[in-house]
Every structure is written in C-alpha cells, then in structure tokens.
Write an enzyme that holds these catalytic residues in place. Structure first.
Site, mmCIF file in Angstrom:
data_model
loop_
_atom_site.group_PDB
_atom_site.id
_atom_site.type_symbol
_atom_site.label_atom_id
_atom_site.label_comp_id
_atom_site.label_asym_id
_atom_site.label_seq_id
_atom_site.Cartn_x
_atom_site.Cartn_y
_atom_site.Cartn_z
ATOM 1 N N SER A 34 -18.295 -44.251 24.093
ATOM 2 C CA SER A 34 -17.287 -44.816 23.182
ATOM 3 C C SER A 34 -17.289 -43.990 21.904
ATOM 4 C CB SER A 34 -17.647 -46.263 22.845
ATOM 5 O OG SER A 34 -16.930 -46.701 21.703
ATOM 6 N N TYR A 40 -24.012 -52.642 20.284
ATOM 7 C CA TYR A 40 -23.027 -51.981 21.147
ATOM 8 C C TYR A 40 -22.968 -50.484 20.807
ATOM 9 C CZ TYR A 40 -18.662 -50.719 23.441
ATOM 10 O OH TYR A 40 -17.715 -50.100 24.225
HETATM 11 P P1 NAP Z 1 -13.083 -54.590 31.048
HETATM 12 O O1 NAP Z 1 -11.671 -54.628 31.526
HETATM 13 O O2 NAP Z 1 -13.691 -55.819 30.463
HETATM 14 O O3 NAP Z 1 -13.975 -54.041 32.253
HETATM 15 C C1 NAP Z 1 -15.362 -54.190 32.327
HETATM 16 C C2 NAP Z 1 -15.783 -54.018 33.770
HETATM 17 O O4 NAP Z 1 -17.205 -54.129 33.844
HETATM 18 C C3 NAP Z 1 -15.193 -55.094 34.673
HETATM 19 O O5 NAP Z 1 -14.819 -54.517 35.902
HETATM 20 C C4 NAP Z 1 -16.345 -56.060 34.861
HETATM 21 O O6 NAP Z 1 -16.196 -56.676 36.119
HETATM 22 C C5 NAP Z 1 -17.523 -55.084 34.834
HETATM 23 N N1 NAP Z 1 -18.759 -55.768 34.497
HETATM 24 C C6 NAP Z 1 -19.018 -56.509 33.382
HETATM 25 N N2 NAP Z 1 -20.258 -57.012 33.447
HETATM 26 C C7 NAP Z 1 -20.788 -56.589 34.625
HETATM 27 C C8 NAP Z 1 -22.029 -56.782 35.268
HETATM 28 N N3 NAP Z 1 -22.995 -57.529 34.705
HETATM 29 N N4 NAP Z 1 -22.242 -56.200 36.476
HETATM 30 C C9 NAP Z 1 -21.274 -55.453 37.066
HETATM 31 N N5 NAP Z 1 -20.085 -55.224 36.498
HETATM 32 C C10 NAP Z 1 -19.845 -55.784 35.297
HETATM 33 O O7 NAP Z 1 -13.237 -53.490 29.918
HETATM 34 P P2 NAP Z 1 -12.984 -51.904 29.895
HETATM 35 O O8 NAP Z 1 -12.382 -51.607 28.590
HETATM 36 O O9 NAP Z 1 -12.309 -51.450 31.119
HETATM 37 O O10 NAP Z 1 -14.495 -51.394 29.848
HETATM 38 C C11 NAP Z 1 -14.983 -50.359 30.654
HETATM 39 C C12 NAP Z 1 -15.958 -49.510 29.845
HETATM 40 O O11 NAP Z 1 -15.240 -48.875 28.797
HETATM 41 C C13 NAP Z 1 -17.099 -50.279 29.171
HETATM 42 O O12 NAP Z 1 -18.303 -49.554 29.343
HETATM 43 C C14 NAP Z 1 -16.704 -50.300 27.709
HETATM 44 O O13 NAP Z 1 -17.834 -50.379 26.856
HETATM 45 C C15 NAP Z 1 -16.000 -48.953 27.605
HETATM 46 N N6 NAP Z 1 -15.089 -48.807 26.468
HETATM 47 C C16 NAP Z 1 -14.017 -49.620 26.334
HETATM 48 C C17 NAP Z 1 -13.189 -49.463 25.230
HETATM 49 C C18 NAP Z 1 -11.984 -50.350 25.013
HETATM 50 O O14 NAP Z 1 -11.436 -50.340 23.893
HETATM 51 N N7 NAP Z 1 -11.527 -51.068 26.021
HETATM 52 C C19 NAP Z 1 -13.442 -48.456 24.282
HETATM 53 C C20 NAP Z 1 -14.551 -47.645 24.463
HETATM 54 C C21 NAP Z 1 -15.369 -47.808 25.555
HETATM 55 P P3 NAP Z 1 -16.760 -58.130 36.548
HETATM 56 O O15 NAP Z 1 -16.475 -59.057 35.415
HETATM 57 O O16 NAP Z 1 -16.008 -58.378 37.802
HETATM 58 O O17 NAP Z 1 -18.226 -57.922 36.802
#
Ligand code: NAP
Length: 267
Positions: A142, A155
C-alpha cells in the site's frame, strides 16, 4: 481459451475487490487459477464466471488465512504443486481507527493476515519456484508503506513489512528466475473501506481509483519489470529519486563511530 497457457496462479483474497480482478485478468492472460478466501459462495460464483468466460480451470480453496490450521493446509497444498507459476498475496484488511482507539486483538489479527499469512505462503511457494527456475510473487502492499501517517499505524506497519520483504525477496530471488513485485495502491474503490469503518464514498474527491484500473496498471507495471509499482504516482522519477537516495544512504548506515552531531568522545 484466451492466451497461451501460463501455469497456475494462486490469488488470495480473491472473493472480492482487487483479488477478484486479479483472478479475472490472470485467467485472460492464460493462467489456471487457485482462488483462496473465506466466502465459499462468492468464490464459487467468481470461479464459475471466470471459467465460463475464459475456459481456464479454476479451483476454489475456502480458508481463513488468519487461522493457523487453515493456513497450514493451504501452505501444504501450494508447496506440493509443481504447476504453480504465480502467487498473488492480496488478502488483507485495514482500519482507520487511531492507535489508542483500536483493539489490540484486532491489530494482532491484522498482522496475522497481512504479514504472517503473506510470509508463510511465500515460503510455501518460493523453494519450488526456485528449483524450477521460474515463477512470480506479487505482494499487495500500500502507499501507507511509505506514508504511514495516512491511516492506522499497525496497518501501515504491516504494509511496510510487505514492501521491505518484497524488496529483499527480489534481491535474493531474481537471480533464481523468480519475479517479485510489490504493488502500492492508493485509495481503491473496494469493500476494504466499509470493512475498515469508512465507506469509500466518504473519501475526498479525486483520490480514489477504480479497482479495475488499479489492477490493470499494476499488471502493466509487472510487464514493465517493475519491482515496486505505485499505480497512482504520476511521475516515476519521483520514486526513482527516493529509491536512489535510499540506496546511496544504505552504504553509510553502519559505521564504527557515532556521527559527530551526537558529540560522543570515543576512546
Ligand atoms: P476487499 O474487497 O475487502 O478484499 C479483501 C479480500 O481479502 C477479500 O477477498 C476477503 O475475502 C479476503 N480476506 C479477508 N480476510 C481474510 C482471511 N482471514 N482469510 C482469507 N481471506 C481473507 O479489499 P481490497 O481493497 O480488494 O483489498 C485487497 C488488498 O489490497 C488488501 O491487502 C488491502 O490491504 C490492499 N489495499 C487496498 C487498498 C484500497 O484502498 N482498497 C489500498 C491499498 C492496499 P473473504 O471475506 O471472503 O475472506
């Protein structure tokens, strides 16, 4: 079928957001898939859609990667699989709660998922990839890895781990034929924000990228051979200067004497 077959890609956190888009894009690029997350229904629906649209084989693995037994089961499966050519370590969550208002148990759970699971899955696949002389590991970090003041500090710390770990992995694994990339998204329109307590609609205008654009830019960065990809940063020279300063300074960080500004008189 779409492109030439490229082996199996594992995507964690594939049931929504960034991970679901990686899954779809990688299938179109020629990968069969193993999709990992907790939500069986969402994973199965996505797997069905992707295999219908691309003709690729898509396996669903339901696992809570924050749970030691589930994680060990996934590690065992991946470490045995000689067809793996890519791991996308994407599963993760964040929060906006300031340090003093956040539950320490929740912070530990964040480290288990964002750090421990990512590290252990990397250990599960890297030896096989090194032996085969081929593979890629994409770690979703991130922008808070370099701007930790922006969100919750645990985080930011977890994503700084991902950034530093990826930099070091690239250093060690590139000579063994393994590509390593850390992706540093800024705010991206996914469930991440609602899960963390701040719906994405509440973010200031102009800072949020669509998830599909973020993933497409990150994959372009991968194709360009980038080790660190910052999809939103307009001028790459800014990053290059930052990285050059870090590399230059690293030669002077360990010396036998304290710096003169501390006024230590040594014998
Ligand atoms: P998201 O839509 O909330 O996706 C998170 C994913 O992780 C979901 O598929 C969730 O699926 C899975 N997950 C959560 N807890 C889990 C667990 N205990 N075991 C297995 N799977 C788990 O959010 P996203 O934005 O796509 O996030 C993906 C990555 O991008 C993360 O690492 C986040 O830190 C990073 N990121 C996001 C942003 C942003 O602004 N969105 C910015 C920078 C970095 P289930 O609930 O089905 O398990």
């Amino acid at each position: 079928m779409t492109s030439e077959y490229k082996g199996v890609a594992v995507v964690t956190g594939a049931s929504s957001g960034i991970g679901a888009l990686y899954a779809e894009r990688l299938a179109r690029r020629g990968h069969d898939l193993i999709l990992v997350a907790r939500s069986r229904d969402r994973l199965q629906a996505l797997a069905q859609r992707i295999s219908d649209e691309t003709g690729r084989a898509v396996e669903v693995v339901v696992a809570d990667l924050g749970d030691a037994a589930d994680l060990a089961r996934v590690e065992a499966q991946l470490s045995r699989d000689a067809s793996l050519t890519m791991l996308v370590n994407n599963a993760g969550f964040g929060t906006f709660a300031p340090l003093l208002e956040s539950d320490v148990g929740r912070m530990e759970a964040m480290i288990r998922l964002n750090v421990i699971a990512l590290m252990r899955l990397t250990y599960a696949v890297a030896p096989g990839m090194a032996a085969r002389g081929r593979g890629a590991i994409i770690n979703i970090s991130s922008i808070v890895s370099i701007a930790p003041e922006l969100l919750n500090g645990v985080y930011g710390g977890s994503k700084a781990f991902v950034h530093a770990f990826s930099t070091s992995l690239n250093h060690e694994l590139a000579p063994k034929g393994i590509r390593v990339q850390a992706v540093l998204p800024g705010a991206t329109a996914t469930d991440f924000w609602a899960t963390g307590g701040l719906p994405v609609e509440h973010l200031p205008e102009g800072i949020t990228m669509q998830a599909a654009d973020m993933v497409d830019a990150a994959l372009s960065g991968f194709d360009l051979g980038e080790v660190i990809t910052i999809p939103a940063l307009p001028d790459i020279e800014e990053w290059n200067a930052f990285e050059a300063a870090r590399r230059s300074m690293s030669a002077r960080l360990s010396r036998s004497l304290p710096a003169s500004r501390y006024g230590i008189v040594t014998n």
